[in-house]
Design an enzyme around this catalytic site. Structure first.
Site, PDB file in Angstrom:
ATOM      1  N   CYS A   1       0.812  -1.229   0.000  1.00  0.00           N
ATOM      2  CA  CYS A   1       0.000   0.000   0.000  1.00  0.00           C
ATOM      3  C   CYS A   1       0.840   1.271   0.000  1.00  0.00           C
ATOM      4  O   CYS A   1       0.583   2.202  -0.774  1.00  0.00           O
ATOM      5  CB  CYS A   1      -0.930  -0.001   1.212  1.00  0.00           C
ATOM      6  SG  CYS A   1      -0.119  -0.466   2.755  1.00  0.00           S
TER       7      CYS A   1
ATOM      8  N   HIS B   1      -3.228   6.345   4.300  1.00  0.00           N
ATOM      9  CA  HIS B   1      -1.810   6.502   4.620  1.00  0.00           C
ATOM     10  C   HIS B   1      -1.351   7.868   4.100  1.00  0.00           C
ATOM     11  O   HIS B   1      -1.719   8.262   2.996  1.00  0.00           O
ATOM     12  CB  HIS B   1      -0.969   5.434   3.907  1.00  0.00           C
ATOM     13  CG  HIS B   1      -1.128   4.050   4.456  1.00  0.00           C
ATOM     14  ND1 HIS B   1      -1.884   3.744   5.575  1.00  0.00           N
ATOM     15  CD2 HIS B   1      -0.594   2.871   4.029  1.00  0.00           C
ATOM     16  CE1 HIS B   1      -1.809   2.439   5.807  1.00  0.00           C
ATOM     17  NE2 HIS B   1      -1.046   1.889   4.886  1.00  0.00           N
TER      18      HIS B   1
END
Lengths: 341, 341
Positions: free
Chosen positions: B131, B244
């Site tokens: 990710c 994130h």
């Protein structure tokens, strides 16, 4: 030092840092003969506990410093700009936690573990550096001394207490609201801080950097007395109450192995090495809360550049990043005979 | 493509990413002829909603893939290592979200906006990158194409959803406990994650870096097909549920002004430029939640190095960082005629 100690004032005594200054003066047994707590008219009449007594908060006025030897200021830059020179002109030494005088060439900017010598020529006003700068220079000082630092790239994870009591309350309220299923709109910050990360501390300047980011550049150069040191900072507010964390990549001017860096930091004043990642031991803001040291870990060789070192630096921003550093400056003034009681 | 679409399986369907894969397949109207949901025996019997129907979750077995054209895996590396080759040997194409095959030279590691060409020679197994890597390479691709990248220094602020449902629950419980005044000890993480920052994602390696940090180094090189690109990462878990964030300093091989970088990013596929700091507009994890794009802002010239650029990159780690990217790979396979129905 007079027989009984010094007449001390704390300006902004009801704020997060001012409060802590009073606690740290007591904890470290600073030679206080009398303590005067000053704040805006709004806070006058409140009391703070010091050595078992309730000390009343008085309104800050132009006459507040006539009977004060040393004043610790933490009431914002505009208050400092107005009252610090006034206090100094009345013979009071000022340790100022605001940004008002930090870059003034006549004002020493001091971290006692790093540049105590800068105090010597003080002209009654001494500046306490920015919280995120203090912990970084404490950790990097041994590297700067050993081989010199060429460039620092730093990204910060800063707690809401750095903004003050209102921000602590805002995070609390947003978290409580989240649990109760109701949104608590932001007022201190431009966006919700709970469960979020805001890359925004201070106003933004022409060059795209924030004030906080440029403080880390300019204050680091001044404290290290090294105008050539390159610094690039990204400062970020995170949903943490106390403790700033910093991810730091340093390019050194010469080689230091990770082991050498560890040995230097182990004996560095004010530093605690916490670096056993295999045992999940590294600095954490929750663990730094209430402590006066700067915690360093995750030390690695940065293989992406010559003489690169990476580390993770954490400290309690209200204590070492503000109140404790200010009291340490006061202690150093006493020790060096630079304060007359 | 067969007339009615493809026979699709999702492995690890009850996890945070598997769940989202099912949602994204529906949202993006992927040509699904039949959907098989697979998970461990423990989850068998649960159902997930897909296009208005409740689809039962079946136990993953060696026979699960006989009637499947394409399987999206998100059940951890050990499950992938066992079942992905098995599925491939039965003619099923696998898009694997685990780390099991990412660095295998026979396995393409694909971000559709960045290296779609890598898909062409696939041998039935295609890896979905980590990710934190995906969002970084999406944002840096235009810079790499324009002048080339010499070095990347990145620090991440990673949400708990990247760890999975149990970690989301752990943060929730710790926050609720905090409100109720009772401590909820950590079990997923080695330390409390509420109001804390943990510089620890994945196990630590000999060189002091964590697995997550080395993924960002190695996967970036593979995706950019550039073994010389230097990357140094510090990856940190923060008390955020989704999204994130990354603070990235890039050293380019040639000069790009901030304006040029902005123009490149404005037209880059999958990128949304959010860069008006004066109006408090910059990427935020709370705003990225539920979105498929990668958000970039706080673009500055890094004055500390030649040809330096700094930026702040945010994406929904469960969507673009995992499920959406996997479905986009599946879409690309269909579009390029690389999948037989």
């Amino acid at each position: 030092m007079s027989e009984d100690g010094f007449r001390v004032a704390v300006v902004g005594a009801t704020g997060a840092v001012g409060n802590m200054m009073v606690r740290v003066l007591e904890e470290r047994n600073f030679p206080v003969k009398s303590l005067k707590l000053l704040a805006s008219a709004r806070s006058a009449g409140k009391t703070l506990s010091f050595r078992g007594e309730e000390v009343p908060v008085q309104e800050l006025t132009e006459d507040s410093f006539r009977d004060v030897d040393i004043a610790l200021f933490s009431a914002g830059a505009s208050v400092s700009r107005k009252f610090a020179p006034l206090a100094a002109s009345q013979g009071c030494v000022v340790v100022d936690n605001s940004s008002a005088f930090r870059m003034d060439p006549d004002v020493p900017l001091v971290v006692p573990e790093v540049n105590p010598q800068a105090l010597r020529n003080h002209k009654k006003i001494i500046a306490n550096p920015n919280c995120s700068t203090i912990q970084m220079v404490v950790a990097l000082k041994p590297l700067q001394d050993a081989v010199g630092i060429k460039r620092i790239v730093v990204t910060t994870f800063q707690s809401v207490s750095g903004t003050g009591k209102k921000a602590i309350f805002e995070l609390e309220q947003q978290v409580r609201g989240w649990v109760e299923g109701k949104a608590v709109p932001p007022s201190v910050y431009p966006h919700p801080i709970a469960f979020n990360c805001l890359p925004h501390i201070g106003s933004f300047l022409e060059n795209g950097f924030s004030e906080e980011e440029m403080k880390m550049v300019n204050e680091t150069r001044k404290i290290f007395e090294d105008p050539d040191i390159q610094v690039c900072a990204t400062t970020v507010r995170v949903p943490v109450f106390y403790g700033h964390s910093e991810s730091v990549n340093v390019e050194l001017k010469g080689l230091l192995t990770v082991e050498e860096v560890r040995r230097l930091l182990e004996k560095a004043p004010g530093v605690v090495l916490v670096d056993n990642p295999d045992r999940a031991e590294y600095p954490l803001p929750l663990n730094a809360e209430g402590r006066d040291e700067t915690f360093v870990g995750r030390i690695r060789k940065d293989p992406s550049v010559e003489n690169g070192i990476v580390m993770w630096i954490v400290a309690d921003n209200i204590r070492k990043g503000a109140a404790t550093n200010a009291v340490q400056i006061a202690e150093l003034l006493v020790k060096e005979g630079l304060l007359s009681g």
